[in-house]
Design a protein around this motif. Structure first.
Motif, PDB file in Angstrom:
ATOM      1  N   PRO A 145      92.713  20.882  29.314  1.00 21.66           N
ATOM      2  CA  PRO A 145      92.378  22.301  29.167  1.00 21.66           C
ATOM      3  C   PRO A 145      92.728  22.828  27.771  1.00 21.66           C
ATOM      4  O   PRO A 145      93.796  22.554  27.243  1.00 21.66           O
ATOM      5  CB  PRO A 145      93.236  22.981  30.234  1.00 21.66           C
ATOM      6  CG  PRO A 145      93.453  21.920  31.266  1.00 21.66           C
ATOM      7  CD  PRO A 145      93.506  20.613  30.520  1.00 21.66           C
ATOM      8  N   GLY A 146      91.803  23.545  27.180  1.00 25.72           N
ATOM      9  CA  GLY A 146      92.053  24.210  25.897  1.00 25.72           C
ATOM     10  C   GLY A 146      91.934  23.329  24.672  1.00 25.72           C
ATOM     11  O   GLY A 146      92.121  23.802  23.552  1.00 25.72           O
ATOM     12  N   CYS A 153      89.761  21.397  22.054  1.00 26.45           N
ATOM     13  CA  CYS A 153      88.355  21.323  21.612  1.00 26.45           C
ATOM     14  C   CYS A 153      88.241  20.388  20.424  1.00 26.45           C
ATOM     15  O   CYS A 153      89.235  19.897  19.908  1.00 26.45           O
ATOM     16  CB  CYS A 153      87.851  22.712  21.220  1.00 26.45           C
ATOM     17  SG  CYS A 153      88.711  23.430  19.838  1.00 26.45           S
ATOM     18  N   GLY A 200      83.655  24.778  30.853  1.00 20.93           N
ATOM     19  CA  GLY A 200      83.986  25.172  29.486  1.00 20.93           C
ATOM     20  C   GLY A 200      82.887  26.002  28.881  1.00 20.93           C
ATOM     21  O   GLY A 200      81.986  26.499  29.568  1.00 20.93           O
ATOM     22  N   LEU A 201      83.002  26.166  27.565  1.00 24.99           N
ATOM     23  CA  LEU A 201      81.985  26.893  26.806  1.00 24.99           C
ATOM     24  C   LEU A 201      81.395  25.927  25.793  1.00 24.99           C
ATOM     25  O   LEU A 201      82.139  25.221  25.101  1.00 24.99           O
ATOM     26  CB  LEU A 201      82.621  28.071  26.061  1.00 24.99           C
ATOM     27  CG  LEU A 201      83.132  29.208  26.943  1.00 24.99           C
ATOM     28  CD1 LEU A 201      83.959  30.186  26.111  1.00 24.99           C
ATOM     29  CD2 LEU A 201      81.978  29.933  27.614  1.00 24.99           C
ATOM     30  N   GLU A 209      78.177  29.061  28.936  1.00 21.40           N
ATOM     31  CA  GLU A 209      79.167  28.615  29.917  1.00 21.40           C
ATOM     32  C   GLU A 209      78.590  27.418  30.673  1.00 21.40           C
ATOM     33  O   GLU A 209      77.445  27.453  31.120  1.00 21.40           O
ATOM     34  CB  GLU A 209      79.513  29.754  30.880  1.00 21.40           C
ATOM     35  CG  GLU A 209      80.738  29.411  31.690  1.00 21.40           C
ATOM     36  CD  GLU A 209      81.246  30.553  32.553  1.00 21.40           C
ATOM     37  OE1 GLU A 209      80.553  31.581  32.665  1.00 21.40           O
ATOM     38  OE2 GLU A 209      82.345  30.382  33.112  1.00 21.40           O
ATOM     39  N   TYR A 229      84.472  23.895  24.094  1.00 17.13           N
ATOM     40  CA  TYR A 229      85.798  24.470  24.333  1.00 17.13           C
ATOM     41  C   TYR A 229      86.035  24.517  25.838  1.00 17.13           C
ATOM     42  O   TYR A 229      85.401  25.315  26.550  1.00 17.13           O
ATOM     43  CB  TYR A 229      85.881  25.885  23.735  1.00 17.13           C
ATOM     44  CG  TYR A 229      87.268  26.460  23.891  1.00 17.13           C
ATOM     45  CD1 TYR A 229      88.308  26.005  23.091  1.00 17.13           C
ATOM     46  CD2 TYR A 229      87.532  27.411  24.868  1.00 17.13           C
ATOM     47  CE1 TYR A 229      89.590  26.495  23.264  1.00 17.13           C
ATOM     48  CE2 TYR A 229      88.821  27.911  25.037  1.00 17.13           C
ATOM     49  CZ  TYR A 229      89.842  27.443  24.232  1.00 17.13           C
ATOM     50  OH  TYR A 229      91.107  27.910  24.405  1.00 17.13           O
ATOM     51  N   THR A 257      87.490  25.471  29.337  1.00 14.29           N
ATOM     52  CA  THR A 257      88.129  26.708  29.784  1.00 14.29           C
ATOM     53  C   THR A 257      88.794  26.581  31.149  1.00 14.29           C
ATOM     54  O   THR A 257      89.443  27.503  31.586  1.00 14.29           O
ATOM     55  CB  THR A 257      87.093  27.838  29.883  1.00 14.29           C
ATOM     56  OG1 THR A 257      86.014  27.373  30.700  1.00 14.29           O
ATOM     57  CG2 THR A 257      86.572  28.244  28.524  1.00 14.29           C
TER      58      THR A 257
END
Ligand code: UGY
Ligand code: MN
Length: 265
Positions: A193-194, A196, A216-217, A226, A244, A246
């Protein structure tokens, strides 16, 4: 409130269904959602639904498609074409025979590479349907280099690697990375998570991306999208891109990338 929060009535189109979608087809990328991809049936596959996700008519130089195979289904007879195939089992289990090799059983996370001009047959196990994501690509020959041979394996048997040195990244290169016989890679990309990539990438290689886990994005050209499980992206040559994650748990996607060959003029 999201339209899916409203009660759905059987036989009636849900509020918000008309013209609203995260799906986008741009000049150099496509963001494709499974609910919008209509079914095809093909003579070469029995009791199998095919959903085409990327094709030359979209702008891609390869074909990517999802096979939804019923328990009695699979190839109607062995398929032999002058193209390479790659298969990855998303759910369920199949038997695959390549060339004269004995059939091998693949469960979710299993994959197979079929060289050009080599016959293969695939059959779903009788216990449950299977979903298999497939790539079909014309082989780009290179002087003095022989075409690759077949591969059948499970990703669970492969070690996770991380050549980036960045915490929270992970890779499984399903086809041997750096082996110049191959003109494409199929990589599983893992993101905690988080975490990138460090920069927006712009490269000549195309991608076909299927989200397997998490969310994620995704940055494509100049907009964020999304993304979650079963969403598909085609990224054309030189499409600016970044991911990224999320979600609260890891994100994983399967990525096609053409590599190891010069530009043809
Ligand atoms: O290898 C790649 O090109 C990869 N980093 N791209 C991507 O995940 N969109
Ligand atoms: Mn990339």
């Amino acid at each position: 409130m999201h339209p899916t929060d409203l009660p759905a009535q059987p036989g009636v189109v849900r509020p918000g269904a008309i013209g609203h979608s995260r799906a986008v087809v741009g000049r150099n990328f496509a963001f494709i959602l499974p609910e919008g991809v209509l079914n095809s049936r093909l003579p070469a596959w029995s009791s199998t639904t095919v959903r085409f996700l990327a094709a030359p008519s979209l702008g891609a130089a390869f074909v990517q498609f999802m096979l939804e195979i019923e328990p009695s289904g699979g190839t109607a007879q062995p398929i032999r074409v002058d193209l390479q195939h790659f298969f990855y089992v998303v759910t369920g289990a199949v038997d695959i025979s390549i060339g004269t090799e004995a059939p091998a059983s693949l469960t979710a996370g299993g994959f197979a590479y079929v060289p050009p001009g080599t016959s293969f047959a695939m059959h779903c196990h009788l216990t449950a349907p299977a979903r298999v994501i497939a790539v079909k690509k014309r082989y780009e020959m290179a002087d003095g280099i022989a075409a690759p041979t077949a591969i059948v394996a499970q990703h669970q048997a492969m070690p996770m690697t991380n050549h980036t040195g960045l915490q929270g990244r992970g890779f499984k290169h399903l086809l041997p990375m750096g082996d110049l016989r191959f003109d494409f890679e199929m990589n599983l990309m893992f993101f905690q998570p988080g975490v990138c990539f460090p920069a927006v990438e712009i490269h000549i290689m195309e991608h076909g991306l299927l989200m397997l886990e998490g969310q994620g994005l995704y940055y494509l050209c100049n907009s964020w999208h999304e993304i979650w499980v079963d969403n598909f992206i085609w990224m054309g040559s030189f499409c600016p891109q970044q991911f990224y994650p999320t979600g609260a748990s890891q994100a994983v996607y399967l990525l096609y990338k053409n590599v190891n060959r010069d530009v043809v003029l």
